[in-house]
Design a protein around this motif. Structure first.
Motif, PDB file in Angstrom:
ATOM      1  N   ARG A 253       0.884  -1.439  -0.266  1.00 47.98           N
ATOM      2  CA  ARG A 253       0.101   0.265  -0.061  1.00 47.98           C
ATOM      3  C   ARG A 253       0.986   1.709   0.184  1.00 47.98           C
ATOM      4  N   GLU A 254       2.868   1.246   0.444  1.00 52.99           N
ATOM      5  CA  GLU A 254       2.606   2.471   0.326  1.00 52.99           C
ATOM      6  C   GLU A 254       3.471   2.742  -1.269  1.00 52.99           C
ATOM      7  N   ILE A 255       3.115   1.996  -2.012  1.00 50.37           N
ATOM      8  CA  ILE A 255       3.482   2.191  -3.850  1.00 50.37           C
ATOM      9  C   ILE A 255       2.640   3.415  -4.086  1.00 50.37           C
ATOM     10  N   GLY A 256       3.600   4.646  -4.205  1.00 50.12           N
ATOM     11  CA  GLY A 256       2.863   5.629  -4.595  1.00 50.12           C
ATOM     12  C   GLY A 256       2.735   5.304  -6.396  1.00 50.12           C
ATOM     13  N   LYS A 257       2.617   6.151  -7.163  1.00 51.15           N
ATOM     14  CA  LYS A 257       2.579   6.214  -8.246  1.00 51.15           C
ATOM     15  C   LYS A 257       3.575   6.745  -8.643  1.00 51.15           C
ATOM     16  N   ARG A 258       4.982   7.387  -8.930  1.00 52.78           N
ATOM     17  CA  ARG A 258       5.809   7.942  -9.049  1.00 52.78           C
ATOM     18  C   ARG A 258       6.454   6.295  -8.830  1.00 52.78           C
ATOM     19  N   ASP A 259       6.215   5.609  -7.985  1.00 58.19           N
ATOM     20  CA  ASP A 259       7.178   4.607  -7.299  1.00 58.19           C
ATOM     21  C   ASP A 259       7.129   3.804  -8.450  1.00 58.19           C
ATOM     22  N   PHE A 260       8.710   2.756  -9.054  1.00 59.07           N
ATOM     23  CA  PHE A 260       8.965   1.643  -9.612  1.00 59.07           C
ATOM     24  C   PHE A 260       8.405   2.289 -10.783  1.00 59.07           C
ATOM     25  N   LEU A 261       8.299   2.997 -11.495  1.00 57.08           N
ATOM     26  CA  LEU A 261       7.751   3.201 -13.039  1.00 57.08           C
ATOM     27  C   LEU A 261       8.011   2.581 -13.280  1.00 57.08           C
ATOM     28  N   ALA A 262       9.316   2.209 -14.649  1.00 57.78           N
ATOM     29  CA  ALA A 262      10.003   1.084 -15.082  1.00 57.78           C
ATOM     30  C   ALA A 262       9.006  -0.646 -14.727  1.00 57.78           C
ATOM     31  N   LEU A 263       9.090  -0.871 -13.793  1.00 54.85           N
ATOM     32  CA  LEU A 263       8.306  -1.756 -13.351  1.00 54.85           C
ATOM     33  C   LEU A 263       7.505  -2.994 -14.312  1.00 54.85           C
ATOM     34  N   GLU A 264       7.464  -4.274 -14.410  1.00 53.23           N
ATOM     35  CA  GLU A 264       6.887  -5.198 -15.441  1.00 53.23           C
ATOM     36  C   GLU A 264       6.456  -6.212 -15.049  1.00 53.23           C
ATOM     37  N   THR A 265       7.331  -6.806 -13.647  1.00 54.33           N
ATOM     38  CA  THR A 265       6.876  -8.133 -13.377  1.00 54.33           C
ATOM     39  C   THR A 265       7.588  -7.565 -11.417  1.00 54.33           C
ATOM     40  N   LYS A 297      -3.509  -3.260  -9.982  1.00 49.71           N
ATOM     41  CA  LYS A 297      -3.215  -3.609 -10.288  1.00 49.71           C
ATOM     42  C   LYS A 297      -3.871  -2.976 -12.057  1.00 49.71           C
ATOM     43  N   LYS A 298      -4.869  -2.183 -11.485  1.00 51.57           N
ATOM     44  CA  LYS A 298      -5.825  -1.244 -12.440  1.00 51.57           C
ATOM     45  C   LYS A 298      -4.875  -0.419 -12.461  1.00 51.57           C
ATOM     46  N   GLN A 299      -3.709   0.082 -11.545  1.00 52.00           N
ATOM     47  CA  GLN A 299      -3.418   1.406 -11.943  1.00 52.00           C
ATOM     48  C   GLN A 299      -2.376   1.421 -13.132  1.00 52.00           C
ATOM     49  N   ARG A 300      -1.913  -0.281 -13.493  1.00 52.45           N
ATOM     50  CA  ARG A 300      -0.546  -1.173 -14.139  1.00 52.45           C
ATOM     51  C   ARG A 300      -1.297  -1.904 -14.171  1.00 52.45           C
ATOM     52  N   PRO A 301      -1.895  -1.612 -15.949  1.00 49.45           N
ATOM     53  CA  PRO A 301      -2.503  -3.434 -16.154  1.00 49.45           C
ATOM     54  C   PRO A 301      -1.612  -3.898 -17.170  1.00 49.45           C
ATOM     55  N   SER A 302      -0.285  -3.286 -17.219  1.00 54.78           N
ATOM     56  CA  SER A 302       0.540  -4.198 -18.105  1.00 54.78           C
ATOM     57  C   SER A 302       1.292  -4.739 -17.032  1.00 54.78           C
TER      58      SER A 302
END
Length: 423
Positions: A253-265, A297-302
């Motif tokens: 829940r601590e992950i913000g919109k600007r965190d892990f910007l390139a993350l795919e997995t 998941k909805k914020q980052r569908p991929s």
């Protein structure tokens, strides 16, 4: 055929024949730099065989050996590696495994022990022929290093001091003593780190911050490292993060919109709220965990979160053990939650460790019948619904009384069903 065309073909054939006859002399006329460029298209073994004279040997020494794996898994391959340390010092990729299989005693082969070796491996390798691993430090252009089942014992500082290394894999190295701080300090250009089943790997993952601008893939699984996964949140190039079965903690829940910007997995351990195998205390906690993961998941569908599940803790007041479950005669209660997906529609359900499942609790509405993926959705929905048998009609785990009634009824029937792995 016109005479001129025939004559031209004859002349080309004669020229080709002459080239074949003079190929050796033509090759010898090449300079050292030109020979090095030619060698740059060959495998390490082929370059070693091609060193026919002094000039070719000098050319081999300057050749940037292509990214072709050379695997050291026998004494012969070790001897070849030893020769390459001077003959092909610009080797870029090497994989080192066990030279002895699992043999023990006189006649076996192993690598020399490092600093502060473990007593158990000292005893195992007591009567083996020991070979020097230090020779690998001669490959200063190394970009890919793979260490797997080598039975290294102790610390080997020189193994993690390669200024150009991009890819490091260490797996099934139970006695190789290594701290993340030391590892990260000697590999300034490291892009991919893979550590799996290394019981002597320790340290805090915040040590990886020195590689913040280079790391793209990090897998550290079944190791004793600790720290907070959020220490890697601002890594700009990080595409894959897998910390399965480590001591790492945190809260998704601590992950913000600007965190892990390139993350795919993303795969997090059970010590993280929302991580793989996270244990919750009440059945009523499940919707909150699912809601958190679903929103993420909805914020980052991929973003892939493959094989994610969480489970009711066995010290929960809601937990109970199925009668005869210890003897594997009856399915345990459905105390595991996992996501399911039909087409683009996401839901979750309660399951047992033997794949007996409850009804799906859908989080998305059913897609429109006119939508492009509706046919696929119906096909996958049908498969999901067919998997429900024992707990049909239940959207969450039955109470202990309900569970006993279900199994009392089934034990009176000859059609007991235990889902197989293929279901």
């Amino acid at each position: 055929m016109p005479h001129s065309k025939k004559q031209k073909l004859l002349e080309e054939a004669a020229a080709a024949s002459t080239d074949d006859d003079n190929s050796t002399s033509s090759f010898e006329r090449l300079g050292t730099d030109e020979l090095a460029n030619v060698f740059g298209f060959l495998r390490p073994e082929d370059i070693m065989r091609a060193r026919l004279n002094k000039k070719m040997r000098e050319a081999a020494k300057t050749t940037i050996v292509p990214m072709t794996e050379f695997e050291v898994d026998s004494v012969d391959k070790y001897n070849a590696m030893a020769a390459m340390t001077t003959a092909l010092p610009n080797l870029q990729q090497i994989s080192i495994g066990s030279m002895l299989g699992f043999g023990v005693g006189y006649g076996c082969h192993a690598f020399r022990h490092g600093e502060d070796p473990g007593a158990e491996m000292l005893s195992i390798n007591e009567n083996c022929y020991l070979h020097d691993m230090n020779i690998i430090s001669n490959f200063r252009k190394l970009r890919c290093l793979d260490l797997g089942c080598t039975r290294l014992n102790g610390r080997y500082p020189f193994l993690f001091n390669f200024p150009l290394l991009h890819n490091l894999r260490i797996h099934y190295e139970y006695d190789l003593k290594l701290d993340l701080e030391f590892l990260a300090g000697g590999l300034p250009l490291l892009k991919e780190l893979y550590c799996h089943k290394n019981r002597s790997l320790t340290g805090n993952i915040n040590c990886l911050r020195v590689l913040k601008d280079t790391l793209t893939k990090v897998t550290i699984s079944i190791c004793c490292v600790k720290g907070s996964f959020m220490d890697l949140a601002d890594f700009p190039c990080l595409e894959e993060l897998n910390l399965t079965r480590t001591l790492v903690t945190g809260d998704i829940r601590e992950i913000g919109k600007r965190d892990f910007l390139a993350l795919e997995t993303l795969t997090l351990p059970s010590g993280v709220y929302g991580g793989m195998g996270y244990k919750f205390q009440r059945i009523s906690d499940a919707p909150g965990i699912i809601s958190t993961l679903y929103s993420f998941k909805k914020q980052r569908p991929s973003l892939l979160m493959e094989d994610w599940f969480a489970m009711l803790s066995d010290d929960s007041s809601d937990w109970y053990e199925g009668v005869d479950a210890a003897n594997d005669e009856r399915s345990t209660a459905p105390n595991i939650i996992a996501f399911v997906q039909a087409g683009s529609r996401i839901g979750y359900r309660w399951e047992t460790d033997r794949r007996a499942v409850c009804e799906v609790i859908w989080l998305d509405p059913e897609p429109d019948q006119e939508s492009r993926g509706y046919v696929k959705y119906i096909e996958e929905l049908r498969t999901i619904e067919q998997q429900v048998d024992i707990y049909r009609g239940f959207h969450q785990p039955p109470t202990e009384d309900e569970y006993n009634l279900i199994w009392e009824a089934r034990e009176g029937c000859e059609c007991d069903y235990y889902p197989s792995d293929s279901d």
